[in-house]
Design a protein around this motif. Structure first.
Motif, short mmCIF file in Angstrom:
data_model
loop_
_atom_site.label_atom_id
_atom_site.label_comp_id
_atom_site.label_asym_id
_atom_site.label_seq_id
_atom_site.Cartn_x
_atom_site.Cartn_y
_atom_site.Cartn_z
N ARG A 171 0.83 -1.21 0.00
CA ARG A 171 0.00 0.00 0.00
C ARG A 171 0.86 1.25 0.00
N GLU A 172 2.02 1.19 0.61
CA GLU A 172 2.85 2.39 0.76
C GLU A 172 3.99 2.42 -0.25
N PHE A 173 5.03 1.63 -0.02
CA PHE A 173 6.18 1.68 -0.92
C PHE A 173 5.80 1.17 -2.31
N GLY A 174 4.96 0.13 -2.37
CA GLY A 174 4.53 -0.39 -3.67
C GLY A 174 3.80 0.64 -4.49
N VAL A 176 4.29 3.92 -4.35
CA VAL A 176 5.29 4.88 -4.83
C VAL A 176 5.96 4.36 -6.10
N VAL A 177 6.34 3.08 -6.07
CA VAL A 177 6.98 2.47 -7.24
C VAL A 177 6.02 2.43 -8.42
N LEU A 178 4.75 2.14 -8.15
CA LEU A 178 3.74 2.10 -9.21
C LEU A 178 3.58 3.47 -9.87
N VAL A 179 3.55 4.53 -9.08
CA VAL A 179 3.41 5.89 -9.62
C VAL A 179 4.65 6.25 -10.46
N LEU A 180 5.83 5.87 -9.96
CA LEU A 180 7.07 6.16 -10.69
C LEU A 180 7.07 5.46 -12.05
N GLY A 181 6.72 4.18 -12.06
CA GLY A 181 6.69 3.44 -13.32
C GLY A 181 5.63 3.96 -14.27
N SER A 182 4.48 4.36 -13.74
CA SER A 182 3.41 4.90 -14.58
C SER A 182 3.84 6.22 -15.22
N ALA A 183 4.53 7.04 -14.44
CA ALA A 183 5.01 8.32 -14.97
C ALA A 183 6.00 8.10 -16.11
N ALA A 184 6.89 7.12 -15.94
CA ALA A 184 7.86 6.82 -17.00
C ALA A 184 7.16 6.29 -18.25
#
Length: 246
Positions: A171-174, A176-184
């Motif tokens: 819910r937390e770190f995952g 953040v990683v999901l948002v980063l990958g989506s932005a890329a």
């Protein structure tokens, strides 16, 4: 002959560790592209695709191809294990199936590598973006399936973590990683339709790096929050609760 609860619990714990270990190793191997900096390849990370590291004739092709093979070989049984071992919930089932598809597509990526194009070869998509030649080759299908599958898996598990109020690390770190990958991913999709390259090689490396981090996060969730994966009656899905109330 019945198995005692303690023995059954121990078996589930061991299986959980094996699944988590396979996912974690796969996450690390999916980052094998970082070896291009150690091996000092003549490959521009700003304006080149990772597929070019494993194309036929490329230096150290076997190194990068082997890394992808290991990813698929580990994720296919890990996903099946997660699907069979843990309680069936709608979103997690989608997540495990998508993870299985990602592993299978990654193996196919190695078996159908990016074709090394000769000048004037129309089969390589002449007249199209030089940075996206794989979009005009069979490699495109396997790559698209792989990226789509891991995206579905990340969204499914993230939604499950929020809906079932479990797996805090997802819910937390995952997230953040999901948002980063989506932005890329958005960066790549938008920039490819504009003149110029816009450092799409960097965007893809961020995208793939976020996939690796998410896989490691999922592995950590399976180990650190193992009890939450194996208790089927602790959480009732909202839709089921509403039906029972009516």
């Amino acid at each position: 002959m019945s198995v005692s609860p303690k023995i059954a619990e121990r078996r589930v714990k061991v299986a959980s560790w094996l699944i988590a270990g396979a996912i974690a190793i796969a996450g690390l191997c999916y980052s094998s592209w970082v070896l291009q900096f150690v091996l000092r390849l003549d490959n521009d990370p700003v304006n080149s695709f990772l597929s070019q590291l494993a194309e036929p004739g490329a230096p150290y092709r076997e190194v990068f191809a082997t890394g992808d093979k290991i990813v698929g070989i580990l994720l296919v049984p890990a996903a099946l294990g997660g699907l069979l071992l843990f309680p069936r919930r709608r979103l997690t089932t989608v997540g495990w199936v998508a993870l299985f598809c990602f592993g299978a597509a990654t193996i196919a990526d190695v078996l159908l590598p990016l074709k090394e194009c000769a000048p004037g070869d129309s089969s390589c998509g002449a007249g199209h973006s030089e940075l996206f030649p794989q979009l005009h080759q069979p490699h495109a299908l396997t790559s698209t399936i792989a990226v789509t599958s891991i995206a579905v898996a990340t969204f499914a598990f993230s939604l499950a973590a929020y809906r079932y109020h479990r797996w805090r690390i997802l819910r937390e770190f995952g997230l953040v990683v999901l948002v980063l990958g989506s932005a890329a991913t958005v960066w790549m999709l938008v920039a490819d339709n504009l003149p110029g390259n816009y450092a799409l090689g960097i965007a893809q490396r961020i995208q793939v790096g976020s996939m690796s981090l998410w896989l490691i996060t999922l592995a950590a969730a399976v180990v650190l929050e193992g009890r939450e994966w194996t208790e089927p009656d602790a959480v009732v899905e909202p839709d089921r609760a509403e039906c029972s109330a009516t």
